[in-house]
Structure formats: structure tokens, C-alpha cells
Design an enzyme around this catalytic site. Structure first.
Site, PDB file in Angstrom:
ATOM      1  N   ASP A 101       0.804  -1.213  -0.037  1.00 26.00           N
ATOM      2  CA  ASP A 101      -0.125   0.095  -0.156  1.00 26.00           C
ATOM      3  C   ASP A 101       0.779   1.485   0.008  1.00 26.00           C
ATOM      4  O   ASP A 101       0.596   2.348   0.517  1.00 26.00           O
ATOM      5  CB  ASP A 101      -0.934  -0.136   1.381  1.00 26.00           C
ATOM      6  CG  ASP A 101      -0.184  -0.159   2.451  1.00 26.00           C
ATOM      7  OD1 ASP A 101       1.224  -0.073   2.311  1.00 26.00           O
ATOM      8  OD2 ASP A 101      -0.657  -0.814   3.598  1.00 26.00           O
ATOM      9  N   GLU A 123      -0.826  -8.932  -1.369  1.00 27.44           N
ATOM     10  CA  GLU A 123      -1.318  -8.422  -0.018  1.00 27.44           C
ATOM     11  C   GLU A 123      -2.693  -7.323  -0.525  1.00 27.44           C
ATOM     12  O   GLU A 123      -2.561  -6.197  -0.058  1.00 27.44           O
ATOM     13  CB  GLU A 123      -0.200  -7.695   0.688  1.00 27.44           C
ATOM     14  CG  GLU A 123      -0.622  -7.494   1.965  1.00 27.44           C
ATOM     15  CD  GLU A 123       0.609  -6.675   2.808  1.00 27.44           C
ATOM     16  OE1 GLU A 123       0.372  -5.408   2.668  1.00 27.44           O
ATOM     17  OE2 GLU A 123       1.217  -7.390   3.674  1.00 27.44           O
ATOM     18  N   GLU A 137      -1.960   5.209   3.223  1.00 29.95           N
ATOM     19  CA  GLU A 137      -1.854   3.683   2.848  1.00 29.95           C
ATOM     20  C   GLU A 137      -3.332   3.359   2.476  1.00 29.95           C
ATOM     21  O   GLU A 137      -3.456   2.253   1.408  1.00 29.95           O
ATOM     22  CB  GLU A 137      -1.217   2.733   3.749  1.00 29.95           C
ATOM     23  CG  GLU A 137       0.284   2.869   3.919  1.00 29.95           C
ATOM     24  CD  GLU A 137       0.773   4.307   5.029  1.00 29.95           C
ATOM     25  OE1 GLU A 137      -0.472   4.582   5.468  1.00 29.95           O
ATOM     26  OE2 GLU A 137       1.689   4.457   4.897  1.00 29.95           O
ATOM     27  N   HIS A 209       7.195   4.353  12.475  1.00 32.57           N
ATOM     28  CA  HIS A 209       7.697   5.214  11.522  1.00 32.57           C
ATOM     29  C   HIS A 209       6.350   5.777  10.779  1.00 32.57           C
ATOM     30  O   HIS A 209       6.507   6.585   9.912  1.00 32.57           O
ATOM     31  CB  HIS A 209       8.156   4.307  10.620  1.00 32.57           C
ATOM     32  CG  HIS A 209       7.371   3.456   9.833  1.00 32.57           C
ATOM     33  ND1 HIS A 209       7.093   2.290  10.259  1.00 32.57           N
ATOM     34  CD2 HIS A 209       6.808   3.507   8.554  1.00 32.57           C
ATOM     35  CE1 HIS A 209       6.080   1.544   9.459  1.00 32.57           C
ATOM     36  NE2 HIS A 209       5.915   2.362   8.415  1.00 32.57           N
ATOM     37  N   ARG A 211       3.317   7.909   9.071  1.00 29.84           N
ATOM     38  CA  ARG A 211       2.969   9.206   8.861  1.00 29.84           C
ATOM     39  C   ARG A 211       1.782   9.756  10.035  1.00 29.84           C
ATOM     40  O   ARG A 211       1.861  10.660  10.685  1.00 29.84           O
ATOM     41  CB  ARG A 211       2.455   9.526   7.582  1.00 29.84           C
ATOM     42  CG  ARG A 211       3.368  10.050   6.575  1.00 29.84           C
ATOM     43  CD  ARG A 211       3.087  10.050   5.242  1.00 29.84           C
ATOM     44  NE  ARG A 211       3.909  11.029   4.403  1.00 29.84           N
ATOM     45  CZ  ARG A 211       5.136  10.398   3.817  1.00 29.84           C
ATOM     46  NH1 ARG A 211       5.365   9.152   4.188  1.00 29.84           N
ATOM     47  NH2 ARG A 211       5.922  10.935   3.160  1.00 29.84           N
ATOM     48  N   HIS A 242      13.926   4.366  12.382  1.00 33.30           N
ATOM     49  CA  HIS A 242      13.511   4.642  10.758  1.00 33.30           C
ATOM     50  C   HIS A 242      14.235   6.161  10.416  1.00 33.30           C
ATOM     51  O   HIS A 242      14.304   6.982  11.450  1.00 33.30           O
ATOM     52  CB  HIS A 242      12.237   4.697  10.731  1.00 33.30           C
ATOM     53  CG  HIS A 242      11.662   4.988   9.291  1.00 33.30           C
ATOM     54  ND1 HIS A 242      11.765   5.804   8.461  1.00 33.30           N
ATOM     55  CD2 HIS A 242      10.905   3.784   8.613  1.00 33.30           C
ATOM     56  CE1 HIS A 242      11.345   5.523   7.247  1.00 33.30           C
ATOM     57  NE2 HIS A 242      10.865   4.361   7.318  1.00 33.30           N
TER      58      HIS A 242
END
Ligand code: UD1
Ligand code: UDP
Length: 379
Positions: A101, A123, A137, A209, A211, A242
Site C-alpha cells: 500500500d 497483499e 496507505e 515510523h 505518517r 527509521h
């Protein structure tokens, strides 16, 4: 295409989780005598993927070198769409595969559609049901899914999500998640973590990590880890950070006063799997780690408000704790203090696959392209 005995398969990778989850698929295509497998690496991520490609011994055929420091979604999406579209034009594949995604997947699905080349989504069907979360995503996977000709759903509930959205039943195959194929591959190798840890301490593994976690949520996560650090002197925290500029400086600053919080560079897959095997507990906002932890029998507290991976939560081996420090500290403390609570979450169930997803994908692509029929007729 029908009537040919070979086909060109373009496998795309952009970020760390795509590299891990596509690696076993690429290896399975490379082993299929009928498939000419080409690997397109957008390099939406640079060093995070380079280390994974080295680990899985995969050499990309095309490297688009897209990543820029602190890239915005709009710059990233535009650059990816132009570059991936041009690459598909040069490669002229029979089918394109993309995983998950990320923005790479959205751009790849759209570029394939513009070329009228079938796109197969690995997926497929994960949904939270809210287009805003996780951002971006959920929108990426909905859009990529609706442009896809083939949908490889990891679980039955992912399949049901797709059917509810009107995707044709015969375009969906439940394969399991290829992350379990990758995990079994890595877990079989005896690799050290590569970070010095005190053997007399218990360990808690942390990653963050998303957003959705930027800003106050990541600071709340840090406050929770600091509180757990002070409360449990026998616990060491390992946090591979990250490199995102919205994550790394915030975590380094917030954790500076916690000597048993061991911040390190992102770990290559083998060392990270070794860390998951060694840890008592995992705190994460990662999607992939939510799938791997249950397979390794490790309780996982999900640092998010929602999850598109309901299976582990329903099985009681993962729990959504969000970003609120008191919820994180409360749940983690219960697991670190109460052996009965701990054992009830450390049961080693694997709702995400049996390690054979990649071969199912290769076989299904062969059938879709009519290769199987031709080989059977010839043999
Ligand atoms: C991306 C995906 C996210 C996925 C995550 C996996 C999108 C929009 N986001 O998020 O879905 O869960 O990857 O990790 O597709 N950076 C480096 N080196 C690297 C990688 C990243 O320095 O190897 C830094 C760069 O400054 C880069 C920034 O991180 O601009 C953000 O990378 P980006 O791919 O846009 O977002 P992620 O948060 O990594
Ligand atoms: N991972 C890794 N090294 C690390 C952190 C994570 O190999 O230092 C692996 C992890 O095992 C999982 C994948 O990276 O397979 C998850 O990537 P990430 O959390 O970046 O993305 P998401 O799954 O949330 O999209």
C-alpha cells in the site's frame, strides 16, 4: 499472450516492506522455467531497501533512484508515476506485480493501467474502512486494488473486503502473506542481532515510523518508553530508528536520558528477525511486524488507533494500544509483570500464512497467462 511458453514478469519494489515481502516472490519466479523475471526498484527508499536486497541476494534490473530527503507525497507520487510508466514502456512486460500500500504501489498500478498491462496486487484487500487511516496507505491500497486484474489476498477476511467492494470472485486468490515465506527463510539462518545487549536483561523491541504517528503521537510513544524504562530496571529497549527526518531526530532527542533505551540504525532483515526471536515483547506501529510477531510467539502491542490486520487481534496475540502513554505503559507493564497475561499472548499462532504464498502466486500468474496449459499440452 496465450500460446506462449515464456512470459516477462515485472516485479516492483519501492520500500523496505515491499523488498522483504516481494523477495520470496521474486525468487519463486526466478526458479520458474517459463518466467523471465525482471525486478524494478523505484528506490522510494534507498539504504533501507539496499540492505534488504543484499540480504535476499536480489539484484534489481532497473533502479529509478527516486528517493529524496524528506520527500512530500505529491513530489514522490509525480516522480514515481512518470518514471514507472517509462520503465514499463521500455520493459513491455506481460504482467506487473506490486505489493502492499505504498506510493510505489499506487503509481505502479496506475502506470500499468495506462499501458493496458495487467497489474497483480500482492497483499490485496487489507482495509481499516477509513480512507484517512492509515494515511495515505488505505487510499493507496483501495485505488491500486481497483486497478488490479489479479488480487492475492493474504487472509479470508481480506478476500471478503474485496468481494464487498465488487471485485470479481474469480480474480481473487487467498495465498497467505508472503512475509511468512520471508520470515521462514530468515529464521532458518543463524544471524546475530549485531547490537550489544546485556544478556541478564529482558528485552523490549520498539519500532515506529507511520505518517499518522508524526508530531505529538511519536512524542507520546517516546514518553511511554521513558516511563517503562524507569519502571523496569531489568529491561533493555532496542529501537532501530527509521531514518525519516520526522522520526529520527524526535526519537533521539526524547530518548537521550534513558541509558537502557538502545537506539540503533535500521537492522537488516536477518538481525531484525534475530531481535524479534530474542525479545520478550514488541511495541510497534509497523504493519509487517504485526504479522511476524505472532508467528514467532511474541506478544505485540500495536501503537496505532486502528489496524487493517484484525486476525492477530482477534486471536488475542496482538493488542491495539494507540498512542496514549498511560494505555501503552499499562498494557506493557501487565505483560512484563504478570506471567499468566504474558503466556496468554505468547502462543505462537500464525494467522498470516504457511510460508507457501509465493509459490501460489507464481502458479496463479502462470495460469492467468495461459502458460500452464501450454506446458501441459507440450509435456
Ligand atoms: C513509506 C510508506 C509506508 C511504509 C513505509 C515502510 C508511503 C507514502 N509510505 O513510509 O506506507 O509503511 O515506507 O517503511 O509510501 N528515508 C531515508 N532512507 C531510506 C528510506 C527513507 O533517508 O532508505 C527518509 C527520507 O528522508 C525520505 C523519508 O525517509 O524522504 C520518508 O520516506 P517515505 O518513503 O516517503 O515514507 P516512509 O515514512 O518511509
Ligand atoms: N524490519 C527490519 N529491520 C528493522 C525494522 C523492521 O528488517 O530495523 C522489517 C520487519 O521485520 C518487517 C518490515 O521491516 O518485515 C516492516 O517494515 P516497516 O515497519 O518499515 O513497514 P510496514 O510494514 O509498516 O509498511
Amino acid at each position: 499472450m496465450r500460446g506462449q511458453t515464456t512470459a516477462t514478469i515485472l516485479c516492483t519494489i519501492g520500500t523496505r516492506p515491499e523488498a522483504i515481502k516481494m523477495a520470496p516472490v521474486i525468487r519463486a519466479f526466478q526458479a520458474a522455467p517459463w518466467a523471465r523475471c525482471r525486478v524494478l526498484f523505484t528506490a522510494q527508499h534507498r539504504e533501507l531497501v539496499d540492505q534488504m536486497l543484499r540480504f535476499f541476494e536480489i539484484e534489481p534490473d532497473i533502479d529509478l533512484d527516486i528517493m529524496r530527503p524528506d520527500q512530500t507525497l505529491v513530489e514522490l507520487t509525480s516522480r514515481l508515476l512518470v518514471s514507472v510508466h517509462a520503465a514499463i514502456g521500455r520493459e513491455r512486460p506481460d504482467i506487473v506485480l506490486g505489493q502492499g500500500d505504498t506510493t510505489t504501489v499506487l503509481a505502479t498500478a496506475l502506470a500499468s493501467f495506462y499501458h493496458k498491462v495487467p497489474f497483480a496486487h500482492v497483499e490485496a484487500g487489507l482495509r481499516t474502512g477509513s480512507l484517512q487511516a492509515p494515511f495515505p496507505e488505505e487510499a493507496n491500497r483501495v485505488l491500486a486494488g481497483h486497478l488490479a486484474a489479479m488480487h492475492f489476498a493474504p487472509t479470508l477476511s481480506a478476500r471478503e473486503n474485496l468481494v464487498r467492494e465488487g471485485i470479481a470472485d474469480d480474480a481473487i486468490l487467498v495465498t497467505g502473506n508472503t512475509v511468512i515465506d520471508a520470515l521462514l527463510l530468515a529464521a532458518g539462518r543463524d544471524v546475530p542481532i549485531g547490537v550489544e545487549l546485556d544478556a541478564s536483561h529482558r528485552m523490549v523491541l520498539v519500532t515506529a515510523h507511520r505518517r499518522d504517528s508524526f508530531g505529538e503521537p511519536i512524542r507520546q510513544i517516546c514518553r511511554a518508553i521513558a516511563a517503562l524504562h524507569d519502571r523496569f530496571p531489568d529491561v533493555e529497549f532496542l529501537w532501530p530508528v527509521h531514518p525519516n527526518p520526522s522520526v529520527k531526530p524526535v526519537v533521539e532527542h526524547a530518548m537521550a536520558g534513558c541509558p537502557r533505551v538502545r537506539l540503533c540504525e535500521p537492522l537488516a532483515y536477518g538481525p531484525f528477525v534475530a531481535a524479534m526471536k530474542r525479545t520478550t515483547l514488541i511495541l510497534t506501529d509497523s504493519g509487517g511486524v504485526q504479522e511476524e510477531a505472532p508467528a514467532l510467539g511474541k506478544p505485540v502491542l500495536v501503537l496505532r488507533e486502528e489496524s487493517e490486520r484484525p486476525e492477530a487481534i482477534a486471536s488475542g496475540v496482538a493488542r491495539l494500544v494507540g498512542h496514549d502513554p498511560s494505555a501503552i505503559v499499562g498494557e506493557a507493564s501487565r505483560l512484563l509483570e504478570d506471567p499468566v497475561a504474558y503466556r496468554s499472548m505468547a502462543r505462537g499462532v500464525s494467522p498470516y500464512g504457511d510460508g507457501r504464498a509465493s509459490q501460489r502466486i507464481v502458479d496463479a500468474v502462470g495460469r492467468y497467462l495461459g502458460i500452464g496449459e501450454v506446458l501441459r499440452a507440450a509435456g
